[in-house]
Design a protein around this motif. Structure first.
Motif, PDB file in Angstrom:
ATOM      1  N   VAL A  74       2.142 -24.168 -27.267  1.00 16.31           N
ATOM      2  CA  VAL A  74       2.443 -25.594 -27.168  1.00 16.31           C
ATOM      3  C   VAL A  74       1.390 -26.330 -26.360  1.00 16.31           C
ATOM      4  O   VAL A  74       0.833 -27.359 -26.798  1.00 16.31           O
ATOM      5  CB  VAL A  74       3.840 -25.810 -26.556  1.00 16.31           C
ATOM      6  CG1 VAL A  74       4.091 -27.299 -26.298  1.00 16.31           C
ATOM      7  CG2 VAL A  74       4.918 -25.253 -27.474  1.00 16.31           C
ATOM      8  N   TYR A  75       1.057 -25.818 -25.176  1.00 15.60           N
ATOM      9  CA  TYR A  75       0.093 -26.512 -24.340  1.00 15.60           C
ATOM     10  C   TYR A  75      -1.321 -26.415 -24.910  1.00 15.60           C
ATOM     11  O   TYR A  75      -2.157 -27.308 -24.686  1.00 15.60           O
ATOM     12  CB  TYR A  75       0.137 -25.972 -22.918  1.00 15.60           C
ATOM     13  CG  TYR A  75       1.371 -26.410 -22.169  1.00 15.60           C
ATOM     14  CD1 TYR A  75       1.911 -27.673 -22.370  1.00 15.60           C
ATOM     15  CD2 TYR A  75       2.020 -25.560 -21.279  1.00 15.60           C
ATOM     16  CE1 TYR A  75       3.043 -28.078 -21.711  1.00 15.60           C
ATOM     17  CE2 TYR A  75       3.161 -25.970 -20.602  1.00 15.60           C
ATOM     18  CZ  TYR A  75       3.664 -27.222 -20.821  1.00 15.60           C
ATOM     19  OH  TYR A  75       4.800 -27.627 -20.169  1.00 15.60           O
ATOM     20  N   GLY A  76      -1.600 -25.335 -25.635  1.00 18.25           N
ATOM     21  CA  GLY A  76      -2.902 -25.235 -26.283  1.00 18.25           C
ATOM     22  C   GLY A  76      -3.098 -26.328 -27.307  1.00 18.25           C
ATOM     23  O   GLY A  76      -4.193 -26.901 -27.429  1.00 18.25           O
ATOM     24  N   ARG A  77      -2.047 -26.657 -28.058  1.00 17.59           N
ATOM     25  CA  ARG A  77      -2.142 -27.724 -29.056  1.00 17.59           C
ATOM     26  C   ARG A  77      -2.199 -29.101 -28.396  1.00 17.59           C
ATOM     27  O   ARG A  77      -2.907 -29.995 -28.857  1.00 17.59           O
ATOM     28  CB  ARG A  77      -0.953 -27.650 -30.015  1.00 17.59           C
ATOM     29  CG  ARG A  77      -0.976 -26.436 -30.921  1.00 17.59           C
ATOM     30  CD  ARG A  77       0.224 -26.398 -31.843  1.00 17.59           C
ATOM     31  NE  ARG A  77       0.209 -27.500 -32.795  1.00 17.59           N
ATOM     32  CZ  ARG A  77      -0.435 -27.499 -33.947  1.00 17.59           C
ATOM     33  NH1 ARG A  77      -1.147 -26.441 -34.301  1.00 17.59           N
ATOM     34  NH2 ARG A  77      -0.395 -28.532 -34.764  1.00 17.59           N
ATOM     35  N   LEU A  78      -1.448 -29.273 -27.320  1.00 13.66           N
ATOM     36  CA  LEU A  78      -1.391 -30.586 -26.670  1.00 13.66           C
ATOM     37  C   LEU A  78      -2.663 -30.910 -25.896  1.00 13.66           C
ATOM     38  O   LEU A  78      -3.103 -32.064 -25.862  1.00 13.66           O
ATOM     39  CB  LEU A  78      -0.188 -30.644 -25.724  1.00 13.66           C
ATOM     40  CG  LEU A  78       1.198 -30.683 -26.353  1.00 13.66           C
ATOM     41  CD1 LEU A  78       2.270 -30.656 -25.264  1.00 13.66           C
ATOM     42  CD2 LEU A  78       1.385 -31.930 -27.213  1.00 13.66           C
ATOM     43  N   LEU A  79      -3.282 -29.895 -25.283  1.00 15.36           N
ATOM     44  CA  LEU A  79      -4.378 -30.141 -24.346  1.00 15.36           C
ATOM     45  C   LEU A  79      -5.731 -29.691 -24.867  1.00 15.36           C
ATOM     46  O   LEU A  79      -6.713 -29.735 -24.120  1.00 15.36           O
ATOM     47  CB  LEU A  79      -4.088 -29.425 -23.014  1.00 15.36           C
ATOM     48  CG  LEU A  79      -2.763 -29.787 -22.330  1.00 15.36           C
ATOM     49  CD1 LEU A  79      -2.594 -28.970 -21.059  1.00 15.36           C
ATOM     50  CD2 LEU A  79      -2.718 -31.270 -22.001  1.00 15.36           C
ATOM     51  N   SER A  80      -5.802 -29.252 -26.120  1.00 15.07           N
ATOM     52  CA  SER A  80      -7.070 -28.716 -26.630  1.00 15.07           C
ATOM     53  C   SER A  80      -8.192 -29.749 -26.566  1.00 15.07           C
ATOM     54  O   SER A  80      -9.306 -29.449 -26.129  1.00 15.07           O
ATOM     55  CB  SER A  80      -6.878 -28.218 -28.070  1.00 15.07           C
ATOM     56  OG  SER A  80      -6.395 -29.269 -28.905  1.00 15.07           O
ATOM     57  N   GLN A  81      -7.909 -30.982 -27.003  1.00 20.81           N
ATOM     58  CA  GLN A  81      -8.948 -32.004 -26.997  1.00 20.81           C
ATOM     59  C   GLN A  81      -9.375 -32.352 -25.572  1.00 20.81           C
ATOM     60  O   GLN A  81     -10.569 -32.549 -25.310  1.00 20.81           O
ATOM     61  CB  GLN A  81      -8.462 -33.262 -27.718  1.00 20.81           C
ATOM     62  CG  GLN A  81      -9.521 -34.342 -27.856  1.00 20.81           C
ATOM     63  CD  GLN A  81     -10.766 -33.836 -28.550  1.00 20.81           C
ATOM     64  OE1 GLN A  81     -10.696 -33.311 -29.660  1.00 20.81           O
ATOM     65  NE2 GLN A  81     -11.916 -33.972 -27.905  1.00 20.81           N
TER      66      GLN A  81
END
Length: 421
Positions: free
Chosen positions: A118-125
């Motif tokens: 979840v956090y990888g998708r939210l904070l990748s950018q």
């Protein structure tokens, strides 16, 4: 003679049934009345304990808000871990766990795998934007972002295989129950509360205002029910009253309109965070947070000190947040109350004196976080393609060499167009 002549006829079934019904109703009314805060003999003592804990929580919360986005995200992660701990312990059986060494670690393995996904998708950018100056680190992060979903999938498959290999005879029902319970926690609790982090990086305003409205609604409902509550609201939660619900709704909606005007004037709260740094933020507030001036109508009394008022456009959005926080979000608390009744427990934990556990305080916040994110993405954020969104996609999906090639080709195209004119 009177005793001999008096014959005791058996009561008819209809009368007996009516008498029992009246007694049952009286008992129910007595029980509901004793559960209301206005009739609680120890209500002042419990109010002091609750107020003391609330002061500490609000003070700590304000400090974390001042420190910034990363610290707020860390606070959310800690809260999620405590919530998961409370819920994992809810169905835990010591006798069965002794026969399954290491099985409890599987719950936490799935939890941290879900957190990474979840956090990888939210904070990748944001992560890509943070490491653009270091070529080696940038390439490493780019590969992680590109293969993030595959990595998470294989991590989950490894956990799934771990679960199958730990199955033990005569323990199947308990183990599959724990497996299902863990996934319910991840879906219902973790996934919902993770929307909070997305709100934080869109601007602390979109996290702070909804969270504050839930706190205001909870406190207002408590005090209105404490002093005026007479009419029970819902059987699942006997201490909730209509007086508390209505009073809290009006207070929350008014507070939403006023707080949006105050919070909307600070760039630290309104600017979105595009990376994972901790520096101070400055940005163009845009029309959403720009003040609009209105002259009050002539029928306003002359003694009223203000003739003109300043309203931010975001205040009208805040009214919808206030409506949801006061009418819909409390059902998260009702759901938690019914859940606790099903498992015959008073609170999910005892980590907060007077309030119960962390989960007891976050039931409505989770519902509110999801709505805030959906409302912001649907009615606030512009859906048109912008230069910033294109650059974000380029930085996230193209390698450094591909970005250089794009830069060169784009330069040639612009030169050709310039000469053709």
């Amino acid at each position: 003679m009177q005793r001999e002549n008096s014959i005791n006829y058996p009561a008819s079934p209809r009368l007996r049934h009516r008498r029992r019904s009246n007694e049952g109703i009286a008992e129910d009314l007595k029980l509901n009345g004793s559960n209301l805060l206005v009739n609680d003999r120890n209500k002042y003592k419990s109010m002091l304990v609750r107020a003391y804990s609330s002061v500490w929580m609000i003070g700590g919360f304000a400090l974390v808000i001042y420190l910034g986005h990363l610290y707020i995200m860390a606070m959310v992660v800690v809260i999620q871990i405590f919530m998961a701990r409370e819920l994992f312990h809810l169905l835990r059986r010591t006798h069965e766990d002794r026969q399954l060494p290491g099985f409890r670690s599987l719950n936490w393995y799935f939890f941290f795998t879900a957190m990474f996904f979840v956090y990888g998708r939210l904070l990748s950018q944001r992560l890509v934007n943070t490491v653009t100056t270091d070529k080696v680190l940038y390439q490493l992060v780019s590969y992680l972002v590109k293969y993030h979903m595959a990595i998470c999938y294989f991590l989950y498959i490894a956990g799934f295989m771990w679960f199958i290999l730990t199955l033990k005879k005569k323990m199947y029902k308990y183990q599959f129950g724990q497996y299902a319970w863990t996934h319910m926690i991840l879906i219902v609790v973790f996934t919902q509360s993770s929307f909070t982090v997305a709100n934080i990086f869109e601007g602390i305003f979109w996290f702070l205002l909804p969270a504050t409205l839930i706190v205001i609604n909870d406190i207002a409902a408590y005090f209105f029910g404490f002093f005026f509550g007479k009419t029970p609201l819902i059987k699942i939660s006997p201490k909730k009253t209509w007086e508390g619900f209505i009073g809290a709704s009006v207070t929350t909606i008014i507070s939403a309109f006023m707080l949006a005007n105050i919070m909307g004037r600070f760039s630290w709260l309104t600017c979105p965070r595009k990376d994972l740094s901790t520096g101070w933020l400055h940005c163009d507030p845009g029309p959403l947070f720009s003040p609009e001036y209105f002259t009050l109508p002539g029928w306003i009394p002359s003694w009223f000190p203000w003739k003109d008022v300043t309203i931010l456009r975001v205040q009208w959005h805040a009214i919808f947040l206030g409506l949801f926080a006061s009418i819909i979000a409390p059902f998260g608390g009702f759901f938690a109350s019914g859940f606790k009744r099903a498992f015959k427990i008073k609170d999910f934990g005892d980590s907060i004196p007077g309030h119960g556990g962390i989960t007891d305080r976050m039931d409505c916040q989770m519902v509110m976080a999801v709505f805030s994110y959906i409302y912001h993405q649907s009615f606030v954020v512009s859906q048109s393609i912008t230069v910033e969104s294109i650059i974000d996609q380029i930085l996230m999906n193209l390698t450094f060499e591909e970005q250089q090639l794009l830069f060169t080709k784009l330069g040639q195209m612009l030169q050709d167009r310039l000469f053709s004119q």
